[in-house]
Design an enzyme around this catalytic site. Structure first.
Site, mmCIF file in Angstrom:
data_model
loop_
_atom_site.group_PDB
_atom_site.id
_atom_site.type_symbol
_atom_site.label_atom_id
_atom_site.label_comp_id
_atom_site.label_asym_id
_atom_site.label_seq_id
_atom_site.Cartn_x
_atom_site.Cartn_y
_atom_site.Cartn_z
ATOM 1 N N TYR A 28 24.344 -12.707 -37.545
ATOM 2 C CA TYR A 28 24.816 -11.817 -38.630
ATOM 3 C C TYR A 28 24.653 -12.522 -39.978
ATOM 4 O O TYR A 28 24.152 -11.939 -40.948
ATOM 5 C CB TYR A 28 26.289 -11.471 -38.373
ATOM 6 C CG TYR A 28 26.972 -10.742 -39.504
ATOM 7 C CD1 TYR A 28 26.737 -9.392 -39.737
ATOM 8 C CD2 TYR A 28 27.885 -11.414 -40.326
ATOM 9 C CE1 TYR A 28 27.390 -8.724 -40.773
ATOM 10 C CE2 TYR A 28 28.539 -10.754 -41.355
ATOM 11 C CZ TYR A 28 28.282 -9.407 -41.581
ATOM 12 O OH TYR A 28 28.924 -8.758 -42.612
ATOM 13 N N SER A 48 27.392 -10.845 -47.709
ATOM 14 C CA SER A 48 28.577 -11.496 -47.140
ATOM 15 C C SER A 48 28.575 -12.991 -47.422
ATOM 16 O O SER A 48 27.514 -13.610 -47.518
ATOM 17 C CB SER A 48 28.585 -11.276 -45.624
ATOM 18 O OG SER A 48 29.561 -12.081 -45.005
HETATM 19 N N1 LIG Z 1 34.778 -6.212 -43.513
HETATM 20 C C1 LIG Z 1 34.405 -7.411 -43.909
HETATM 21 O O1 LIG Z 1 35.185 -8.378 -43.853
HETATM 22 C C2 LIG Z 1 33.028 -7.644 -44.470
HETATM 23 C C3 LIG Z 1 32.702 -8.936 -44.893
HETATM 24 C C4 LIG Z 1 31.461 -9.192 -45.418
HETATM 25 C C5 LIG Z 1 30.539 -8.148 -45.538
HETATM 26 N N2 LIG Z 1 30.865 -6.894 -45.093
HETATM 27 C C6 LIG Z 1 29.852 -5.842 -45.210
HETATM 28 O O2 LIG Z 1 30.389 -4.698 -45.841
HETATM 29 C C7 LIG Z 1 29.718 -3.525 -45.351
HETATM 30 C C8 LIG Z 1 30.766 -2.527 -44.894
HETATM 31 O O3 LIG Z 1 31.430 -3.071 -43.761
HETATM 32 P P1 LIG Z 1 32.850 -2.618 -43.197
HETATM 33 O O4 LIG Z 1 33.660 -3.817 -43.022
HETATM 34 O O5 LIG Z 1 33.382 -1.507 -43.999
HETATM 35 O O6 LIG Z 1 32.439 -2.155 -41.748
HETATM 36 P P2 LIG Z 1 32.440 -0.751 -41.012
HETATM 37 O O7 LIG Z 1 33.699 -0.021 -41.214
HETATM 38 O O8 LIG Z 1 32.009 -1.058 -39.611
HETATM 39 O O9 LIG Z 1 31.285 0.062 -41.755
HETATM 40 C C9 LIG Z 1 29.932 -0.151 -41.511
HETATM 41 C C10 LIG Z 1 29.150 1.022 -42.040
HETATM 42 O O10 LIG Z 1 27.772 0.843 -41.681
HETATM 43 C C11 LIG Z 1 27.315 2.035 -41.052
HETATM 44 N N3 LIG Z 1 26.252 1.671 -40.134
HETATM 45 C C12 LIG Z 1 26.264 0.759 -39.143
HETATM 46 N N4 LIG Z 1 25.080 0.722 -38.539
HETATM 47 C C13 LIG Z 1 24.299 1.633 -39.164
HETATM 48 C C14 LIG Z 1 22.966 2.057 -38.992
HETATM 49 N N5 LIG Z 1 22.162 1.560 -38.047
HETATM 50 N N6 LIG Z 1 22.484 3.011 -39.830
HETATM 51 C C15 LIG Z 1 23.264 3.535 -40.785
HETATM 52 N N7 LIG Z 1 24.536 3.174 -41.002
HETATM 53 C C16 LIG Z 1 25.045 2.236 -40.194
HETATM 54 C C17 LIG Z 1 28.557 2.609 -40.384
HETATM 55 O O11 LIG Z 1 28.498 3.996 -40.184
HETATM 56 P P3 LIG Z 1 28.065 4.729 -38.838
HETATM 57 O O12 LIG Z 1 28.603 3.909 -37.696
HETATM 58 O O13 LIG Z 1 28.616 6.104 -38.936
HETATM 59 O O14 LIG Z 1 26.591 4.741 -38.933
HETATM 60 C C18 LIG Z 1 29.586 2.348 -41.461
HETATM 61 O O15 LIG Z 1 29.494 3.341 -42.444
HETATM 62 C C19 LIG Z 1 28.790 -4.001 -44.224
HETATM 63 O O16 LIG Z 1 27.491 -4.159 -44.744
HETATM 64 C C20 LIG Z 1 29.366 -5.355 -43.857
HETATM 65 O O17 LIG Z 1 28.380 -6.211 -43.306
HETATM 66 C C21 LIG Z 1 32.084 -6.612 -44.559
#
Ligand SMILES: NC(=O)c1ccc[n+]([C@@H]2O[C@H](COP(=O)([O-])OP(=O)(O)OC[C@H]3O[C@@H](n4cnc5c(N)ncnc54)[C@H](OP(=O)(O)O)[C@@H]3O)[C@@H](O)[C@H]2O)c1
Length: 245
Positions: free
Chosen positions: A151, A138
């Site tokens: 984070y 990120s």
């Molecule tokens: N959205 C943004 O703006 C943004 C920005 C920068 C980086 N990111 C990164 O992109 C990635 C995807 O994020 P997203 O925005 O799509 O969020 P999201 O919809 O909340 O997805 C997060 C994913 O992580 C899984 N997860 C969470 N805790 C876990 C654990 N302890 N063990 C295994 N799986 C786990 C969740 O699945 P379950 O809950 O089913 O386990 C889900 O599949 C993340 O790494 C996030 O930090 C996102």
């Protein structure tokens, strides 16, 4: 044909990326904690893309299970060519500022869990002398901010770990792509104020897939974040700490 393991597969970004790989003929093993939702996503991919897509459950903080989990995914796919680390949580940042257990939960869901999993995966890919790893980091990891430094530090450490892994695995022919994501419209960012340049999960996945195809090593998605973070990193600390964002 590529055999790809995608962790955090219920993330809309991971799901769209899974579709990109599936549309290019990859066979997939998808996993996250919510196994039922992963199975629905796998079924959707099987129907739409007509490829093999398996579903499993995976907990990033269940470190002791990572070796057996990876071996099982590789057995199911009859080998492993690539791994996408998409799991992560924002956690309760405000609570994490005063509650050490909340801070540690954020760190293990975003960083320590990835270290454990990637160490197992790297050993396997290095032995086979080929393959790839994609890590979703990120822009929050580029500079510590008052509002999200727990984070942010976990994501920054993850990017540093991926950088070292890339250097270590380079001679073994294993590629590591670090993706520094800006704001993507998912449940993680839903309802948050003051977010800039928000893109859809599909746009993020298309950019990630393109970067992977081109053999890139570090990319900002969307690209506009690269100059922004370059400028942010140059602001002197004595001024930066006064800006509360
Ligand atoms: N959205 C943004 O703006 C943004 C920005 C920068 C980086 N990111 C990164 O992109 C990635 C995807 O994020 P997203 O925005 O799509 O969020 P999201 O919809 O909340 O997805 C997060 C994913 O992580 C899984 N997860 C969470 N805790 C876990 C654990 N302890 N063990 C295994 N799986 C786990 C969740 O699945 P379950 O809950 O089913 O386990 C889900 O599949 C993340 O790494 C996030 O930090 C996102």
């Amino acid at each position: 044909m590529r055999r790809v393991l995608i962790l955090g597969a219920t993330s809309p970004i991971a799901r769209a990326l899974a579709r990109e790989f599936a549309n290019h003929g990859a066979r997939l093993y998808l996993a996250a904690r919510d196994g039922a939702e992963v199975e629905r996503i796998a079924e959707d991919i099987r129907v739409r893309a007509g490829v093999e897509a398996h579903a499993g459950t995976f907990d990033a903080t269940g470190f002791e299970s990572h070796r057996e989990f990876t071996a099982n995914a590789a057995r199911t796919l009859d080998g492993l060519d690539g791994v996408v680390v998409a799991f992560g949580t924002l956690g309760d940042e405000e609570r994490a500022h005063t509650d050490a257990s909340a801070a540690l939960a954020t760190v293990s869901q975003n960083f320590t869990g990835a270290v454990s999993l990637l160490t197992v995966v790297a050993e396997r890919l290095e032995a086979e002398r080929r393959g790839f790893i994609i890590v979703l980091a990120s822009v929050a990891g580029d500079r510590g901010r008052a509002r999200n430094y727990v984070y942010g530090s976990a994501k920054g450490a993850l990017a540093l770990f991926a950088q070292g892994l890339r250097a270590r695995l380079a001679n073994a022919g294993v590629r590591v792509l670090t993706v520094k994501l800006g704001t993507v419209d998912t449940r993680m960012t839903w309802g948050r104020e003051g977010v800039l340049f928000t893109i859809s999960p599909e746009a993020a996945a298309a950019a990630i897939f393109e970067a992977w195809k081109r053999g890139r090593e570090v990319v900002y998605v969307p690209r506009v974040w690269r100059p922004i973070m370059l400028a942010m990193k140059m602001i002197p600390e004595r001024w930066f700490k006064r800006v509360k964002f």
